[in-house]
Design an enzyme around this catalytic site. Structure first.
Site, PDB file in Angstrom:
ATOM      1  N   SER A  55      46.262  34.606  44.116  1.00 17.38           N
ATOM      2  CA  SER A  55      45.467  33.434  44.453  1.00 17.38           C
ATOM      3  C   SER A  55      45.673  33.069  45.921  1.00 17.38           C
ATOM      4  CB  SER A  55      45.802  32.283  43.499  1.00 17.38           C
ATOM      5  OG  SER A  55      44.847  31.250  43.609  1.00 17.38           O
ATOM      6  N   ASP A 109      37.420  34.907  36.055  1.00 14.42           N
ATOM      7  CA  ASP A 109      38.198  33.956  36.854  1.00 14.42           C
ATOM      8  C   ASP A 109      37.328  32.747  37.206  1.00 14.42           C
ATOM      9  OD1 ASP A 109      39.643  32.571  38.827  1.00 14.42           O
ATOM     10  OD2 ASP A 109      40.467  34.416  39.663  1.00 14.42           O
ATOM     11  N   HIS A 143      41.952  33.540  35.694  1.00 13.31           N
ATOM     12  CA  HIS A 143      42.758  33.380  36.913  1.00 13.31           C
ATOM     13  C   HIS A 143      44.227  33.520  36.530  1.00 13.31           C
ATOM     14  CE1 HIS A 143      43.058  32.301  41.111  1.00 13.31           C
ATOM     15  NE2 HIS A 143      43.987  31.407  40.837  1.00 13.31           N
TER      16      HIS A 143
END
Length: 191
Positions: A55, A109, A143
């Protein structure tokens, strides 16, 4: 949407045209470059250093490695994007041209949509030779890079865990980590 982040840099939004915390991104990158410099001064060859993250950490790894004055071995970028993407390829240091890049992204995601990963992959191909960029996507993965758990593990745990996935999807996060392992082993063979 502005999210003050206690880690690397603030997020003004999560879309390709969102404003970015340029000062924060550059400051965070300089912190990582100082760590790299320390390792190089201590005898670790720069071409044996891989930056990686998930991320925002992956985003910072991309930006830092591409602007680093040392020829690093590569980048592992999980579920992320290239910050300050409009500045590239011009912002890239010439040392980045031979760097290998592995991007992995979950197709579901919701935080950093896979489309942003794909756009990043295309931008990266303007910085390094396209053959050096691997972009792998994983259906059913959100995610996250965490392996899912079985129903028995979920019910036995006192902590809230992710629900089990159907059998075909259970191995996907593990496949992602296997891709990372293979990438690292290829770039950094034993000395």
């Amino acid at each position: 949407m502005k999210m003050v982040m206690p880690s690397w840099f603030d997020l003004m939004g999560l879309s390709p045209d969102a404003p970015e915390d340029e000062a924060g991104i550059k400051k965070a990158a300089e912190s990582i470059k100082a760590l790299i410099e320390h390792e190089v001064k201590n005898g670790i060859p720069a071409n044996r250093i891989i930056l990686g993250g998930f991320s925002q950490g992956g985003a910072l790894s991309l930006y830092t490695a591409l602007t680093c004055p040392h020829p690093l071995a590569g980048i592992v970028a999980l579920s992320c994007w290239l910050p300050l993407h409009r500045a590239f390829p011009q912002a890239a240091n010439g040392m980045a041209r031979d760097m290998a890049i592995l991007q992995c992204h979950g197709e579901l995601d919701p935080m950093v949509p896979v489309r942003f990963g794909a756009l990043t992959s295309e931008k990266l191909k303007s910085v390094v030779p396209p053959a050096k960029v691997q972009f792998k996507t994983y259906p059913g993965v959100m995610h996250s890079s965490c392996p899912q758990v079985s129903a028995e593990e979920a019910s036995a745990s006192p902590l809230p865990l992710l629900p089990p996935l159907s059998p075909p999807l259970q191995t996907l996060p593990l496949q992602e980590m296997a891709a990372v392992k293979e990438f690292i082993e290829k770039l950094l063979p034993p000395i």
